[in-house]
Design a protein around this motif. Structure first.
Motif, short mmCIF file in Angstrom:
data_model
loop_
_atom_site.label_atom_id
_atom_site.label_comp_id
_atom_site.label_asym_id
_atom_site.label_seq_id
_atom_site.Cartn_x
_atom_site.Cartn_y
_atom_site.Cartn_z
N THR A 1 8.48 15.41 -7.30
CA THR A 1 8.60 13.97 -7.09
C THR A 1 9.66 13.73 -6.02
OG1 THR A 1 8.12 13.62 -9.44
CG2 THR A 1 9.00 11.77 -8.22
N PRO B 1 -0.17 5.76 -5.69
CA PRO B 1 0.01 4.59 -4.83
C PRO B 1 0.60 4.99 -3.48
CG PRO B 1 1.87 4.77 -6.28
CD PRO B 1 0.95 5.92 -6.64
N GLN B 2 0.59 4.07 -2.53
CA GLN B 2 1.20 4.32 -1.22
C GLN B 2 2.68 3.98 -1.31
OE1 GLN B 2 -0.66 2.37 2.08
NE2 GLN B 2 0.81 3.13 3.58
N LYS B 3 3.53 4.98 -1.08
CA LYS B 3 4.97 4.78 -1.19
C LYS B 3 5.63 4.57 0.17
CE LYS B 3 5.62 7.30 -5.53
NZ LYS B 3 6.08 6.12 -6.27
N GLN B 4 4.97 5.00 1.23
CA GLN B 4 5.56 4.92 2.57
C GLN B 4 4.52 4.41 3.56
OE1 GLN B 4 8.79 5.68 3.45
NE2 GLN B 4 9.22 5.99 1.28
N ASN C 1 11.23 11.05 -2.74
CA ASN C 1 11.38 9.63 -2.39
C ASN C 1 10.17 9.09 -1.65
OD1 ASN C 1 13.99 9.05 -3.43
ND2 ASN C 1 14.89 10.25 -1.77
N GLU C 2 9.47 9.97 -0.94
CA GLU C 2 8.33 9.54 -0.13
C GLU C 2 6.99 9.79 -0.80
OE1 GLU C 2 11.77 10.27 2.62
OE2 GLU C 2 10.85 11.44 1.03
N GLY C 3 7.00 10.24 -2.03
CA GLY C 3 5.74 10.52 -2.72
C GLY C 3 5.76 11.89 -3.37
N HIS C 4 4.62 12.31 -3.90
CA HIS C 4 4.52 13.58 -4.60
C HIS C 4 4.08 14.69 -3.64
CE1 HIS C 4 4.05 11.72 -8.90
NE2 HIS C 4 5.11 11.27 -8.24
#
Length: 240
Positions: A62, A110-113, A64-67
């Motif tokens: 995990t 989901p889209q994190k960035q 900050n920008e996704g998995h």
């Protein structure tokens, strides 16, 4: 030979996983898979030396920008997430130092960035088929477009959190043998194809969400998750 591998599977070692390694292996065999990658959340599960199918050591980090998936790990990755979450760059570095391949998992579910930021990540491949992300309209299509834009290898997987989900998505390899070395080389050489067999059912997502929230917050987590569970069951019944 054509080899089918589900490259993103969770066991009970994940807070939201509900199946043992034995159950996952049995399900994979029944569905005609040659290999599965065990990618528990922020934890590298120890795999048995003997198995009727090929087990690929992995982890889902995990960031900050996704998995970020680490596949074909040759060394153990120890994570200390109590102080801070890793950046994607740190996650990729840890995977590479462990001899693994870094895969951006379900980037739009989901889209994190922003997409322009995703294109800066130093990943080796992108998961363009994820049976759970298939429930998120257009997520897999956008992931495939991102892989094209970045000229990266592609993977497919179920993202299974229980044995019944195994094989919903998988990766095809054209390799001379079923081995870690052969599959890893094919992925690095971008000689893979991603296949969606069937989208995940909403009730499986509800089950894993409930398990995780109960583990984190006890009975209060159970109560807070009830509306989500009911919504998932309704989606399955109504086929929406």
């Amino acid at each position: 030979m054509l080899v089918k591998a589900d490259l993103h599977v969770h066991s009970i070692a994940s807070a939201d996983g509900s199946s043992t390694l034995s159950a996952l292996i049995t399900s994979a065999q029944a569905k005609g898979l040659d290999a599965i990658a065990i990618c528990d959340h922020d934890h590298q599960t120890v795999l048995p030396e003997q198995s009727p199918i090929l087990l690929i050591p992995g982890m889902e980090i995990t960031s900050n920008e996704g998995h970020i998936l680490g596949l074909f790990l040759e060394k153990n990755i120890e994570l200390d997430l109590h102080d801070k979450m890793l950046s994607a760059d740190e996650a990729v570095s840890a995977i590479h130092q462990a001899g693994g391949i870094a895969v951006l998992a379900h980037p739009f579910a989901p889209q994190k960035q922003p997409e322009e930021d995703l294109q800066k990540l130093r990943v080796d491949a992108i998961e363009i088929v994820n049976a759970r992300a298939a429930l998120n309209n257009g997520a897999n299509v956008r992931a495939a477009a991102l892989a094209d834009a970045m000229v990266l290898a592609v993977t497919g997987a179920s993202d299974a959190h229980c044995a019944k989900e195994i094989g919903g998505g998988y990766t095809e390899f054209d390799v001379p043998e079923v081995s870690l070395a052969a599959l890893k080389a094919a992925l690095l050489e971008k000689k893979t194809a991603a296949v969606l067999d069937r989208p995940c059912r909403w009730r499986y997502k509800a089950r894993s969400r409930m398990k995780k929230r109960c583990a984190e917050h006890g009975f209060l987590g159970f109560l807070h998750t009830i509306p989500y569970v009911l919504g998932c069951l309704a989606r399955d019944i109504l086929h929406i």
